[in-house]
Design an enzyme around this catalytic site. Structure first.
Site, PDB file in Angstrom:
ATOM      1  N   HIS A 168      34.034  44.615  33.950  1.00 34.25           N
ATOM      2  CA  HIS A 168      34.101  45.325  32.664  1.00 34.25           C
ATOM      3  C   HIS A 168      33.020  46.390  32.544  1.00 34.25           C
ATOM      4  O   HIS A 168      32.072  46.463  33.348  1.00 34.25           O
ATOM      5  CB  HIS A 168      33.997  44.337  31.498  1.00 34.25           C
ATOM      6  CG  HIS A 168      32.688  43.618  31.410  1.00 34.25           C
ATOM      7  ND1 HIS A 168      31.532  44.199  30.940  1.00 34.25           N
ATOM      8  CD2 HIS A 168      32.340  42.334  31.725  1.00 34.25           C
ATOM      9  CE1 HIS A 168      30.548  43.331  30.962  1.00 34.25           C
ATOM     10  NE2 HIS A 168      31.008  42.188  31.447  1.00 34.25           N
ATOM     11  N   CYS A 173      29.553  38.159  35.030  1.00 34.27           N
ATOM     12  CA  CYS A 173      30.583  39.179  35.199  1.00 34.27           C
ATOM     13  C   CYS A 173      30.097  40.280  36.138  1.00 34.27           C
ATOM     14  O   CYS A 173      28.922  40.365  36.470  1.00 34.27           O
ATOM     15  CB  CYS A 173      30.943  39.779  33.845  1.00 34.27           C
ATOM     16  SG  CYS A 173      31.867  38.643  32.777  1.00 34.27           S
TER      17      CYS A 173
END
Length: 425
Positions: free
Chosen positions: A326, A344
């Site tokens: 992301h 992440c």
């Protein structure tokens, strides 16, 4: 004419669940013999153990049996097929006087049974019976995944059963009826994840631009005891280009390849110590243009130095527990230089949008050189590719399976898993 019953011909016919066209080619006499004499009606010479009233349906738990009345004829050939062209194996007695099925009948099925006979003078006869079997009280249904559509080359096929199957023989019946056909042909196999769930994957990734057709032959088939197969909706999948994203957590960069050629290299940051990103192959599960990520959802106490509550854009999900690729504009200074995330893979907003628009569900996201554990195969997304092929094959109930698709081919969502979904920053 030879008056001996053609037992060898009959015994060569009837592999269960093989198309009728195969039966027609393998069975019966020569064309010249068939055309030389029109068969007489042998209805009065053949009896069957079916209900006499013509309305009551036959019990699928009992074999279908045929017999010749008297000594004036003998059976030479029997073909029993259902409405879909499947035919059922049987055996003929040495004297040609009796024939019986050697595998269970299907429940809730209409069979057309063609009986060929031969009189004492060699004259051929024919009788056709229609046999209907009772429906089953207990049915096992199958739901295939994912939905029909285009996916990446890492997308496994899934089969969700309506009830658990644990007996090895019953599992073999179920698995042998779940068909995956692909063009081009690949080496692949089903793997039993648990009693209700199977995954199918090739030995390697699917070929780019492949067509995959998944269907079930289980409907009506006896599985065990009073349990019979039920219907299943087929699915048709295609694959696009082979798109792979390989993140080197040690080098802090992601390389994106299309059909083996690099198309972009992106500076990234991955999980810091204590929150290291999982190593191994993951598969894109979905894409969300906006996600609000809160640390409390992954067990980080409010007020701690690791707490966060952030709006996140261009989020590509790779695990059900909340690992994404992301946009992370707050960590641009560390991207390409250090790992500072909570698990992440973060990148600039522009790169994240490009990645979001480039990949599709089923594409491959691989992480190497991270301090994290290896992605598990089944409990947090599609980590199927992290299991060695030999181990994968050991999870099949068909030990002698050739493990190939036929080469002809015209998001699973687990409610319990969905309830656990939490974004992980």
């Amino acid at each position: 004419m030879n008056h001996r019953p053609r037992t060898r011909t009959v015994l060569s016919c009837g592999l269960l669940l093989v198309p009728l066209a195969v039966s027609t080619a393998a069975c019966g006499g020569s064309a010249s013999e068939t055309l030389s004499t029109n068969p007489y009606d042998a209805s009065d010479q053949i009896s069957a153990n079916t209900p006499a009233d013509g309305r009551t349906k036959a019990d699928p738990d009992k074999p279908l049996e045929l017999a010749v009345k008297g000594d004036e004829a003998r059976i030479t050939d029997v073909t029993a097929t259902d409405a879909t062209g499947r035919y059922i194996r049987g055996e003929l007695s040495a004297d040609g006087k009796h024939w019986r099925t050697t595998v269970p009948l299907a429940a809730g099925t209409h069979y057309t049974v063609q009986v060929s006979t031969e009189g004492e003078d060699g004259t051929p006869g024919r009788k056709t019976l229609v046999v209907s079997t009772k429906d089953a009280d207990d049915r096992l249904t199958v739901k295939f995944g994912p939905e029909s559509g285009e996916y990446g080359v890492g997308q496994p096929v899934t089969a969700e059963l309506s009830k658990p199957v644990t007996d090895p023989k019953a599992r073999a019946v179920v698995e042998s009826a779940l068909k995956v056909d692909s063009m081009p042909r690949v080496e692949g196999a089903w793997h039993w994840v648990d009693g209700k769930k199977l995954h199918f994957r090739p030995k390697e990734y699917w070929p780019a631009h492949a067509t995959i057709a998944v269907h079930s032959n289980l409907d009506g088939l006896k599985i065990s005891g009073g349990l019979y197969g039920g219907p299943a909706k087929p699915v048709r999948l295609t694959t696009g280009d082979r798109v792979e994203a390989v993140t080197d957590a040690g080098a802090h960069q992601m390389t994106v390849l299309r059909n083996g050629k690099s198309i972009n290299t992106i500076p990234v940051t991955t999980g810091k110590p204590g929150f290291s990103t999982r190593n191994g192959v993951k598969v894109v599960l979905g894409k969300e243009s906006f996600v609000r990520m809160r640390s409390a959802t992954v067990g980080i106490a409010a007020g701690s130095s690791d707490a966060y509550d952030l709006p996140v854009y261009w989020a590509t999900r790779v695990t059900w527990s909340g690992e994404y690729v992301h946009a992370a504009p707050w960590s641009v200074g560390s991207q390409g230089a250090a790992n500072v995330s909570h698990g992440c893979t973060g990148m600039s907003t522009g790169n994240a949008q490009w990645f979001f628009n480039t990949v599709r569900v089923g594409d491959i996201v691989k992480v190497v050189n991270s301090g994290g554990a290896t992605m598990t195969p089944f409990d947090n997304g599609f980590g199927d590719w992290n299991m060695p092929w030999k181990e994968w094959r050991a999870g099949s109930a068909l030990k002698n399976n050739a493990s190939t698709t036929t080469g002809a081919a015209e998001r699973e969502q687990n409610p319990a898993a969905v309830a656990r979904l939490r974004p992980q920053f």
